[in-house]
Design a protein around this motif. Structure first.
Motif, PDB file in Angstrom:
ATOM      1  N   GLY A   1       0.813  -1.220   0.000  1.00 43.79           N
ATOM      2  CA  GLY A   1       0.000   0.000   0.000  1.00 43.79           C
ATOM      3  C   GLY A   1       0.840   1.260   0.000  1.00 43.79           C
ATOM      4  N   VAL A   2       1.876   1.288   0.847  1.00 38.57           N
ATOM      5  CA  VAL A   2       2.756   2.460   0.895  1.00 38.57           C
ATOM      6  C   VAL A   2       3.482   2.637  -0.437  1.00 38.57           C
ATOM      7  CG1 VAL A   2       4.842   3.389   1.969  1.00 38.57           C
ATOM      8  CG2 VAL A   2       3.032   2.432   3.393  1.00 38.57           C
ATOM      9  N   ALA A   3       3.965   1.532  -1.025  1.00 41.52           N
ATOM     10  CA  ALA A   3       4.662   1.620  -2.318  1.00 41.52           C
ATOM     11  C   ALA A   3       3.729   2.150  -3.403  1.00 41.52           C
ATOM     12  CB  ALA A   3       5.199   0.249  -2.714  1.00 41.52           C
ATOM     13  N   PHE A   4       2.468   1.708  -3.383  1.00 40.25           N
ATOM     14  CA  PHE A   4       1.514   2.172  -4.386  1.00 40.25           C
ATOM     15  C   PHE A   4       1.223   3.659  -4.210  1.00 40.25           C
ATOM     16  CE2 PHE A   4      -2.840   2.873  -5.891  1.00 40.25           C
ATOM     17  CZ  PHE A   4      -2.743   2.397  -7.189  1.00 40.25           C
ATOM     18  N   ILE A   5       0.982   4.095  -2.971  1.00 42.94           N
ATOM     19  CA  ILE A   5       0.707   5.516  -2.723  1.00 42.94           C
ATOM     20  C   ILE A   5       1.903   6.370  -3.126  1.00 42.94           C
ATOM     21  CG2 ILE A   5       0.260   7.223  -0.921  1.00 42.94           C
ATOM     22  CD1 ILE A   5      -1.283   5.044   0.595  1.00 42.94           C
TER      23      ILE A   5
ATOM     24  N   ALA B   1       4.285   5.654  -5.307  1.00 44.20           N
ATOM     25  CA  ALA B   1       4.427   5.666  -6.763  1.00 44.20           C
ATOM     26  C   ALA B   1       3.403   6.584  -7.412  1.00 44.20           C
ATOM     27  CB  ALA B   1       4.292   4.240  -7.305  1.00 44.20           C
ATOM     28  N   MET B   2       2.183   6.614  -6.862  1.00 43.85           N
ATOM     29  CA  MET B   2       1.165   7.501  -7.420  1.00 43.85           C
ATOM     30  C   MET B   2       1.527   8.971  -7.196  1.00 43.85           C
ATOM     31  SD  MET B   2      -1.052   5.700  -8.998  1.00 43.85           S
ATOM     32  CE  MET B   2       0.368   4.688  -9.458  1.00 43.85           C
ATOM     33  N   LEU B   3       2.088   9.294  -6.043  1.00 45.51           N
ATOM     34  CA  LEU B   3       2.507  10.679  -5.788  1.00 45.51           C
ATOM     35  C   LEU B   3       3.620  11.098  -6.745  1.00 45.51           C
ATOM     36  CD1 LEU B   3       2.546  10.717  -1.872  1.00 45.51           C
ATOM     37  CD2 LEU B   3       0.914  11.853  -3.371  1.00 45.51           C
TER      38      LEU B   3
ATOM     39  N   GLY C   1       6.874  13.239  -2.295  1.00 49.07           N
ATOM     40  CA  GLY C   1       6.490  11.877  -2.657  1.00 49.07           C
ATOM     41  C   GLY C   1       7.600  10.875  -2.374  1.00 49.07           C
ATOM     42  N   GLY C   2       8.851  11.286  -2.591  1.00 48.75           N
ATOM     43  CA  GLY C   2       9.965  10.384  -2.365  1.00 48.75           C
ATOM     44  C   GLY C   2      10.193  10.038  -0.904  1.00 48.75           C
ATOM     45  N   ILE C   3       9.849  10.945   0.008  1.00 46.86           N
ATOM     46  CA  ILE C   3      10.053  10.673   1.446  1.00 46.86           C
ATOM     47  C   ILE C   3       8.747  10.313   2.151  1.00 46.86           C
ATOM     48  CG2 ILE C   3      12.036  12.221   1.534  1.00 46.86           C
ATOM     49  CD1 ILE C   3      10.226  14.281   2.922  1.00 46.86           C
ATOM     50  N   SER C   4       7.653  10.176   1.383  1.00 49.32           N
ATOM     51  CA  SER C   4       6.352   9.895   2.008  1.00 49.32           C
ATOM     52  C   SER C   4       6.333   8.544   2.713  1.00 49.32           C
ATOM     53  CB  SER C   4       5.242   9.951   0.962  1.00 49.32           C
ATOM     54  OG  SER C   4       5.453   8.983  -0.056  1.00 49.32           O
TER      55      SER C   4
END
Length: 377
Positions: A227-231, A233-235, A295-298
Motif C-alpha cells: 500500500g505504501v509503495a503504491f501511494i 508511486a502515485m505521488l 512523494g519520495g520521502i512519504s
C-alpha cells in the motif's frame, strides 16, 4: 517348529512391506498427478486467499451498507480492484511503449543530444559545481558513446518490451486472483471453518491464535509495504505526468518496484530534480521538485502509520520477513516471509511464557467486552 514360525513371520513381514511399498507408490503417483493438475491454480489461489484476508474488513463494511448482500459486496470489490489494476497498467504501458519507440527513432536517426546544464545547476549549494562539470562531460561525449553501444541498447529495449509483455500475463493472473478472492469473501464463513479444522489438526489448541496472527500480518504487510509503495508511486507518477516529463510511465513503474523492494525512492527522485532545474523555468522546477521530493520521502511517514497495525509482533520482524521473503520467493514472498517470521516470533514468546503464545495471553487478559467485540467482528 520355531524355524517354521520364523519363516512364516519373515514371509508375512516381506508381504506387508511389499504391500505397503505398493500403496505408498500409488499414493505418491496420485499426489504427483494431483499436483500437476492443480499447479496452474496454486499461485492465483494463494493470491486470492491473501487478497480475501486483506480485504475482508472492507467487505464487511460494504455488506452492512448493502443490507447483508455479501456476494454483491465481494463482486463490487473485485470489479473495483480489476479497474484499479487495468487502468494504471494501460496508462503506464502505453507511456513506456511510446517512450521506447521515440527513443529508438532518435537512436536510429543519429540525432542524439543531451541538454547542456544551465548555470542554475552550478549554483546548487555544495554539489552544484561538481554536478555541472560531470553533466557537461557526459553531454559532450554522449553521442559517441551511444552510437558505439547502439546494438546493446536496442537489445536492452527489446528485453524491456518483453518484460512488459510478460507483465500482461501477470495482470491476467491478478485478475483471476481477484475473482477467486471474491469467491472466498462471499463464502468466508465456510472457508474459515474449513481452515480452522485443518489448523486445529496441524497446530493444536492454539490454532485460532495462529490463524488470527496470520490474517493480521497479511493485512499489515499489504498496507505497510504494498500500500505504501503504491501511494508513493502515485505521488511521484502524478508529478511526472502533470509536468510532462519523458518516460513518466516507466519512471512511475520503477518507483513502485523500489517501494516494494524497500529501497529509497530518492534514487530516482534526486536525478529528476536535477533534470527539472536544467529544463524547466524556475517556478515550475521548484514546484515539481517540492512535489516529487515529498512523494519520495512519504514512505517514512506512511510506513510507521500502516505497518504493524493490528499485530502485536514488532514492526522490524514484519519488515525483515517481508524483505527476506521477497528476495526468496518474489512478490508473494512479501506476505509469506512476514507471516513465517511472525509465527516464529510468537513461538519464541510462547517458549518464554511457558507454553502460551503472546496472542493467546493477550486475548485471555483482554476485557470481556473487547473479546466479545472481536468475536462479533
Amino acid at each position: 517348529m520355531d524355524n517354521e514360525a520364523k519363516a512364516q513371520q519373515r514371509k508375512e513381514f516381506i508381504g506387508n512391506m511389499t504391500e505397503s511399498a505398493i500403496r505408498i507408490g500409488l499414493l505418491a503417483i496420485l499426489v504427483i498427478w494431483t499436483y500437476d493438475i492443480v499447479r496452474p491454480f496454486i499461485v492465483p489461489a494463494l493470491w486470492g486467499a491473501i487478497i480475501a484476508v486483506a480485504l475482508m474488513p472492507l467487505t464487511h463494511r460494504l455488506e452492512r451498507m448493502l443490507k447483508g448482500r455479501r456476494g454483491l459486496a465481494a463482486t463490487l470489490i473485485a470489479l473495483v480492484g480489476i479497474a484499479l489494476l487495468v487502468t494504471p497498467f494501460v496508462v503506464v504501458s502505453g507511456s513506456i511503449f511510446e517512450g521506447i519507440s521515440n527513443t529508438l527513432k532518435v537512436l536510429q536517426s543519429g540525432e542524439i543530444h543531451l541538454p547542456e546544464p544551465t548555470q542554475r545547476v552550478a549554483e546548487i549549494p555544495i554539489i552544484g559545481e561538481r554536478l555541472f562539470e560531470v553533466w557537461h562531460n557526459i553531454a559532450s561525449n554522449l553521442e559517441k558513446a551511444i552510437l558505439h553501444f547502439l546494438p546493446e541498447i536496442k537489445a536492452g529495449f527489446s528485453a524491456l518490451a518483453g518484460v512488459i509483455g510478460s507483465s500482461l500475463a501477470t495482470l491476467v493472473m491478478f485478475i483471476i486472483s481477484l475473482l477467486i478472492a471474491a469467491g472466498f469473501m462471499a463464502n468466508s464463513e465456510q472457508c474459515a471453518a474449513a481452515m480452522s479444522k485443518v489448523a486445529v489438526r496441524a497446530v493444536g489448541p492454539n490454532a485460532h491464535a495462529w490463524t488470527s496472527l496470520t490474517a493480521a500480518t497479511i493485512r499489515s504487510v499489504l498496507l505497510g509495504v504494498v500500500g505504501v509503495a503504491f501511494i508513493q508511486a502515485m505521488l511521484i507518477g502524478s508529478a511526472l505526468f502533470v509536468f510532462g516529463l519523458p518516460a513518466a510511465g516507466l519512471l512511475t513503474l520503477v518507483a513502485l518496484f523500489l517501494g516494494i523492494a524497500q529501497l529509497p525512492a530518492l534514487i530516482i527522485v534526486l536525478p529528476l530534480i536535477g533534470y527539472a532545474y536544467s529544463s524547466m523555468e524556475g517556478t515550475s522546477a521548484t514546484i515539481f521538485s517540492v512535489w516529487i521530493f515529498l512523494g519520495g520521502i512519504s514512505d517514512n511517514i506512511l510506513k510507521p502509520m500502516l505497518m504493524g497495525r493490528g499485530v502485536d509482533v514488532p514492526m522490524p520482524v514484519i519488515l525483515i520477513g517481508a524483505i527476506g521473503g521477497m528476495l526468496f520467493a518474489g512478490i508473494i514472498g512479501l506476505f509469506l516471509g512476514a507471516v513465517v517470521l511472525a509465527i516464529w516470533y510468537e513461538l519464541f514468546i510462547a517458549w518464554l511464557n511457558g507454553g502460551e503464545p503472546e496472542a493467546v495471553l493477550a486475548q485471555a487478559e483482554a476485557p470481556e467486552s473487547l473479546r466479545d467485540a472481536e468475536t462479533a467482528e
